[in-house]
Design an enzyme around this catalytic site. Structure first.
Site, PDB file in Angstrom:
ATOM      1  N   TYR A   1       0.861  -1.189   0.000  1.00  0.00           N
ATOM      2  CA  TYR A   1       0.000   0.000   0.000  1.00  0.00           C
ATOM      3  C   TYR A   1       0.892   1.232   0.000  1.00  0.00           C
ATOM      4  O   TYR A   1       1.817   1.339   0.793  1.00  0.00           O
ATOM      5  CB  TYR A   1      -0.891  -0.001   1.245  1.00  0.00           C
ATOM      6  CG  TYR A   1      -1.812   1.209   1.340  1.00  0.00           C
ATOM      7  CD1 TYR A   1      -2.836   1.401   0.411  1.00  0.00           C
ATOM      8  CD2 TYR A   1      -1.659   2.149   2.350  1.00  0.00           C
ATOM      9  CE1 TYR A   1      -3.681   2.498   0.495  1.00  0.00           C
ATOM     10  CE2 TYR A   1      -2.502   3.248   2.448  1.00  0.00           C
ATOM     11  CZ  TYR A   1      -3.514   3.416   1.520  1.00  0.00           C
ATOM     12  OH  TYR A   1      -4.356   4.505   1.603  1.00  0.00           O
TER      13      TYR A   1
ATOM     14  N   ASP B   1       9.366   3.154  -0.084  1.00  0.00           N
ATOM     15  CA  ASP B   1       8.280   3.776   0.673  1.00  0.00           C
ATOM     16  C   ASP B   1       8.487   3.398   2.140  1.00  0.00           C
ATOM     17  O   ASP B   1       8.099   2.318   2.577  1.00  0.00           O
ATOM     18  CB  ASP B   1       6.930   3.273   0.156  1.00  0.00           C
ATOM     19  CG  ASP B   1       5.763   3.862   0.940  1.00  0.00           C
ATOM     20  OD1 ASP B   1       6.016   4.545   1.952  1.00  0.00           O
ATOM     21  OD2 ASP B   1       4.601   3.626   0.549  1.00  0.00           O
TER      22      ASP B   1
ATOM     23  N   LYS C   1       3.914   9.363   8.800  1.00  0.00           N
ATOM     24  CA  LYS C   1       3.720   8.773  10.134  1.00  0.00           C
ATOM     25  C   LYS C   1       4.702   9.338  11.178  1.00  0.00           C
ATOM     26  O   LYS C   1       4.526  10.465  11.613  1.00  0.00           O
ATOM     27  CB  LYS C   1       3.721   7.249  10.027  1.00  0.00           C
ATOM     28  CG  LYS C   1       2.552   6.823   9.099  1.00  0.00           C
ATOM     29  CD  LYS C   1       2.223   5.372   9.039  1.00  0.00           C
ATOM     30  CE  LYS C   1       0.923   5.196   8.258  1.00  0.00           C
ATOM     31  NZ  LYS C   1       0.969   4.307   7.137  1.00  0.00           N
TER      32      LYS C   1
END
Ligand SMILES: *Cc1c(COP(=O)(O)O)cnc(C)c1O
Length: 428
Positions: free
Chosen positions: A144, A239, A267
């Site tokens: 994702y 990522d 995050k």
């Protein structure tokens, strides 16, 4: 445990927000039943609106590695608030946070801040395409990278497939340049490069796949991606929205000694505020406007409150011994859960690295999305609710990772292991 106020709030929310939430997985569809509404968080705990409290292993899906309302972060944000919330003009804090990230992650020489992980990956891919003058990208099924159109491609199992959109509203034209391969399948990637030797701009990969449960890269997999991208003149994008500052200060790339061309963050670098970033080699980053022609902008990008939270969080993590502490906690919990699985004979396994782990209800080793999907989600749901009843808040889906925070004390970890053992017994 009673959840009556949460139930009532959820009823009301469903009239106002699709599914009562602002991000789908929060709705508990993966485990059935209604979500718990949170009133506040403090340290290792979440407190809900019905007066229950939980040890938190979700941590806002990753950012809260210090625990909730950590004093130095709270202080930094409070002070920043008093100076005003947003100016749309440069501030010193943006350079300060960039300097910290650049110091911690050697592959990053320059950085652009955005507001989410989604924006970071979307922009990094635009940059890779601008830099290479090529259109195709390779992603891995089950990885994702946020909800940008071109990345909403999951592809079935199998070796390699052309991208078909996962969601209505994404035109096939948008994903026709998204090629997919199974995670850990470098032979499939090699095949794609042989088929499109001069058309692939970038390979984007989660260096730990943490959005299909938790799948570790097999030894040599990411190294092979580095080799292939170099050979064919494509960029390698890590990522590290999830793994950045979680598995090491320098992310998974530090642990593996691999140098990607571009890295995406999110995050933890925002300490719980909406922040993302993409960065990499100076020569590539200088393609970004206004130095270069690749356009990307943001009204609230580099927001002063968000930068203050990020700086305070990373400064805490940069203190000596923090990752050793996280590793100790992770190891203690990992050993306890492994023993609980063995003692109960539950058809489960734990995958763990640094301050993240996942318990799969699956007796086969999981190395890709197809393997992850063979997990027993009904069993997971029973385990989830049992854990919640025992005051342990886990991600409400088999396909998410659990996170360990520095706020978790040894006795909390022991309590968690006891709860896991009881939940495995009762959910069998
Ligand atoms: C969470 C996540 C994203 C998306 O970040 P948002 O801030 O939710 O947009 C992208 N990539 C990875 C690996 C993630 O875990």
């Amino acid at each position: 445990m009673k959840f009556s106020r949460s139930h009532q709030l959820f009823q009301e929310a469903q009239n106002l927000l699709p599914g009562g939430v602002n991000s789908p997985v929060r709705a508990f569809r993966g485990v059935g039943g209604d979500p718990v509404f949170i009133e506040r968080g403090h340290g290792a705990y979440l407190y809900d609106v019905d007066g229950n409290h939980y040890l938190d292993y979700v941590q806002s899906w990753g950012p809260m590695i210090l625990g909730h309302a950590y004093p130095s972060v709270l202080e930094a944000v409070t002070q920043a608030c008093q100076r005003g919330f947003s100016f749309g003009a440069p501030t010193e804090a943006e350079s300060e946070l960039a300097r910290i990230v650049i110091q911690c992650v050697p592959s990053v020489e320059m950085l652009r801040f955005v507001n989410s992980g989604t924006e970071a990956t979307m922009s990094a891919l635009r940059l890779a395409r601008a830099y290479s003058g090529r259109s195709k990208i390779i992603k891995f099924s089950g990885c994702y990278h946020g909800h940008a159109d071109m990345l909403l491609v999951q592809a079935g199992s199998g070796v390699a497939t052309m991208g078909l959109p996962d969601s209505p509203g994404v035109p096939a034209e948008t994903t026709k340049n998204t090629l997919t391969a199974a995670y850990n399948d470098s032979a499939a990637v090699e095949e794609l490069f042989r088929t499109y030797p001069t058309e692939i701009a970038a390979v984007i990969v989660e260096p730990i796949a943490a959005n299909m449960g938790m799948v570790l890269p097999k030894p040599g997999f990411l190294e092979k991606l580095r080799e292939l991208t170099q050979k064919y003149g494509a960029l390698l994008i890590f990522d590290e929205v999830m793994t950045g500052f979680r598995v090491a200060l320098g992310g998974m790339q530090e642990r593996l000694g691999i140098t990607p061309d571009l890295t995406c963050f999110g995050k933890i670098i925002g300490g719980g505020m909406p922040v993302g970033a993409y960065g990499g080699r100076r020569e590539i980053m200088q393609m970004v406007a206004p130095v270069g022609p690749m356009y990307q902008a943001g009204t609230l990008s580099g927001n002063p409150l968000a930068m203050a939270a990020g700086i305070a969080t990373l400064n805490e993590l940069r203190k000596p011994g923090q990752y050793e502490k996280l590793e100790q906690k992770s190891q203690m919990l990992g050993e306890g859960i492994t023993k609980a699985i063995k003692d109960t004979g539950a058809p489960a396994q734990i995958v763990r690295l640094g301050a993240m782990f996942c318990v799969y209800f699956n007796s086969q080793p999981v190395s890709d999305y197809a393997g992850a999907k063979r997990s027993d989600t009904a069993h997971f749901a029973r385990y989830f609710w049992n854990m919640l009843e025992q005051g342990i808040y886990l991600p409400p889906s088999q396909f998410e990772s659990c996170f360990i925070s520095l706020a978790l004390e040894d006795e909390m970890l022991e309590e968690t292991v006891k709860a896991v053992k009881a939940a495995l017994q009762k959910s069998a």
